[in-house]
Design an enzyme around this catalytic site. Sequence first.
Site, PDB file in Angstrom:
ATOM      1  N   SER A 150      49.215  51.146  35.636  1.00  0.00           N
ATOM      2  CA  SER A 150      48.352  50.106  35.082  1.00  0.00           C
ATOM      3  C   SER A 150      47.054  50.721  34.548  1.00  0.00           C
ATOM      4  CB  SER A 150      48.102  49.039  36.152  1.00  0.00           C
ATOM      5  OG  SER A 150      47.533  47.874  35.596  1.00  0.00           O
ATOM      6  N   ASP A 195      56.049  41.662  31.259  1.00  0.00           N
ATOM      7  CA  ASP A 195      54.708  42.222  31.348  1.00  0.00           C
ATOM      8  C   ASP A 195      53.963  41.967  30.050  1.00  0.00           C
ATOM      9  OD1 ASP A 195      52.407  43.706  31.818  1.00  0.00           O
ATOM     10  OD2 ASP A 195      53.464  45.523  32.439  1.00  0.00           O
ATOM     11  N   HIS A 228      54.786  43.422  36.019  1.00  0.00           N
ATOM     12  CA  HIS A 228      53.681  44.350  36.160  1.00  0.00           C
ATOM     13  C   HIS A 228      53.288  44.476  37.637  1.00  0.00           C
ATOM     14  CE1 HIS A 228      50.247  46.485  34.340  1.00  0.00           C
ATOM     15  NE2 HIS A 228      49.570  46.075  35.393  1.00  0.00           N
TER      16      HIS A 228
END
Length: 314
Positions: free
Chosen positions: A155, A250, A280
């Site tokens: 991320s 995502d 995610h």
Amino acid sequence: MNEIPIDPDVISLLAEFGPPALVTAADLTAEEHRQGMRHAIEVFTRDADPIAVHHVADEFVRGRGGKIPVRVYSPETPTSVIVYMHGGAWIAGDIETHDLVTRRLSRDTGAVVVSVDYRMLPEHPFPAPVDDAHDAVVWAGSLRPGLPLLVAGDSAGGTLAACVALRARDEDGPRIDAQVLVYPGIDDDLDTPSMLAFRDGPRISREDLRFFLHQYASHDATLGSPYALPGRATSLAGLPPAVVVIAGHDLLRSAEEDYARRLQDDGVPVTVQVDLELVHGWIEFAPRVPSADRAFTRLTDAVNDLIGRVSLPA
């Protein structure tokens, strides 16, 4: 955009948090974000089996902004060195929240893993997070100079890893042999197909992401800088080989797919892993979701293959 539904095990796990909160990311303080992530990790790792590593040590790296805490996981016979930046939207997360992730990464790749507790928003705006990541990579390169050196992260940490790779290319060092980008933030385009398709979650909404990106990349120091968001780079040629991991459900998916294509078009060897049934953040709840656990194994298999293909300079 994604005909494969979210894994029911993921839905069940996220349901343990109760109904979606009515507050948005912008309504919470930094400390509330951090506490929320700590609580989520407690849920995601509940009853997880411990992962032993031969030696674990907490150390400090001397960076341009002061001491940078790092945790170093060392196997008996290292294959490589991986510098890992945790996720958390540049606001939350730390060495502790990702301890199980970095332990597994070290165990399953045989790498010395350096987990970086970089400075975060809002107390330390850009370029502080990237500076810390860069300085930690420079330090880690001296640990085992004869082994491949990789940058990695999930991320927001994947964003930092990609930006450090760009910066190292442009500043002629440090030598980085490969990059591992797990659902990284690539740019601030909120109108891509995946941004519109997954605008309401499940873990993070488009408006939440708008807030995080505004906090990170909207002030003068970041404007147009590829060292803030790697998608801004005009060329990706000369970057190290990459593994790019994409979750099917995502917001960031379209930008990640485009970045992987751009890497390939610019001559960078790329392995793309797409986990269509996942969302995610799956690396955090791999201990409790079998499909995420399998995705983690695919990830470490790809990293092992990448390490095996890295050619070090003579």
